[in-house]
Design an enzyme around this catalytic site. Structure first.
Site, PDB file in Angstrom:
ATOM      1  N   HIS A  32      61.801  -3.275 -48.820  1.00  0.00           N
ATOM      2  CA  HIS A  32      62.316  -4.638 -48.694  1.00  0.00           C
ATOM      3  C   HIS A  32      63.121  -5.027 -49.927  1.00  0.00           C
ATOM      4  CE1 HIS A  32      60.621  -5.855 -44.931  1.00  0.00           C
ATOM      5  NE2 HIS A  32      59.403  -5.503 -45.297  1.00  0.00           N
ATOM      6  N   GLU A 104      65.691 -10.664 -40.909  1.00  0.00           N
ATOM      7  CA  GLU A 104      67.101 -11.037 -40.800  1.00  0.00           C
ATOM      8  C   GLU A 104      67.631 -11.682 -42.081  1.00  0.00           C
ATOM      9  OE1 GLU A 104      70.149 -13.288 -37.700  1.00  0.00           O
ATOM     10  OE2 GLU A 104      67.964 -13.441 -37.426  1.00  0.00           O
TER      11      GLU A 104
END
Length: 310
Positions: A32, A104
């Site tokens: 991430h 997103e």
């Protein structure tokens, strides 16, 4: 490893070495570029595979990987080469966890395209075709792939990982159709993800394997368990307070070493042969030592063959 506010490489290395010292089989990190709270201005992103390449040289025993990487982040041929390079650097200790990508806002913040769900699954499947196709290519052969989203033309010099035939591929999630179907085709390990009925997810995966003539027992089955373990109520409360989301807390084991051990036993009874302990406070190395000393010895494991984990 799911750091609350990101991490520097030195932080990641310290946690990986603590994991190795505590006796665990593997060290996995998230892939991430933002944290759970996208408004967290203190978050420090690091690239997953850059740091895993560093750990390949700076650790000696634990297996290494991502749980799971975002297929949206890297082109398939490049990812095949990156993973093969890290595998060679580690002496054959790398595993590829890969998913469709889901965050997103993270993509928007870093200028990475985020297609609709169906297209992400289509791209994910094509990526696995290319990655495993390149890795399995024999000497003197060429690999080509012409899909809707990706194209490979006559590659005769594929990346060569250290492991044969290639690093284990981990695929997981809670979806009832496409995820288990894709996993049945490509996965060496199916991860049941968080929440819901783990036993039923493993059963769905087994049926997907049987539908294509694959023995479901060919693949490992794994689960994720967020953990906040302590010897005292105060330690438990402190470690539980840093978990990143309500979803994590709802599915976590927050308690004593005996309670964590009991929860792992329950996951094993549901069919998991591998359990990932999900850690948020990456600077709390005493937490890792406690889990290694007071949980790990009480968790029954199957014999570990070369290149595998129990």
């Amino acid at each position: 490893m799911e750091p609350r506010h990101g991490a520097r490489y030195d932080d990641i290395l310290a946690l990986a070495r603590a994991t190795e010292d505590a006796g665990f089989d593997a060290f996995f990190r998230s892939d991430h570029l933002l944290g759970v709270d996208p408004r967290d201005r203190g978050y420090r992103p690091t690239d997953c595979w850059t740091t895993l390449g560093g750990l390949a040289r700076d650790t000696t025993r634990v297996r290494l990987g991502a749980l799971v990487g975002a297929a949206t982040f890297r082109a398939p041929g490049l990812l095949a080469t990156i993973v093969a390079s890290a595998d060679e650097m580690s002496g054959g200790r790398v595993e590829l966890g890969l998913g469709t990508g889901w965050y997103e806002r993270e993509h928007d913040a870093f200028g990475i395209p985020f297609p609709p769900t169906r297209e992400r699954f289509d791209r994910f499947e094509e990526q696995l075709e290319i990655i495993t196709g390149l890795w399995r290519l024999g000497e003197g052969e060429e690999f080509s792939f012409h899909g809707k989203h990706y194209r490979v033309d006559a590659n005769a010099t594929p990346p060569r990982p250290a492991q044969h035939p290639h690093p284990p591929v981990i695929i997981g999630g809670s979806g009832p159709k496409r995820t288990p179907a894709i996993a049945a085709r490509f996965a060496d390990e199916f991860n049941g993800a968080l929440g819901g009925d783990l036993r039923e997810r493993f059963a769905v995966f087994a049926r997907a394997c049987e539908a294509i003539g694959r023995d479901p027992d060919d693949a490992r089955r794994s689960a994720v368990l967020p953990v906040a373990c302590g010897r005292t109520p105060a330690e438990v409360e402190r470690r539980g307070a840093v978990m990143g989301s309500d979803l994590m807390r709802a599915n976590a084991s927050i308690g004593s070493p005996a309670q964590v051990t009991e929860r792992i036993a329950g996951l094993r009874e549901a069919g998991a042969d591998t359990v990932y302990l999900h850690i948020y406070d990456i600077h709390d190395l005493e937490h890792i030592a406690l889990l290694g000393a007071e949980v790990l010895p009480h968790v029954a494991v199957a014999p570990v063959a070369a290149g595998q984990r129990g």
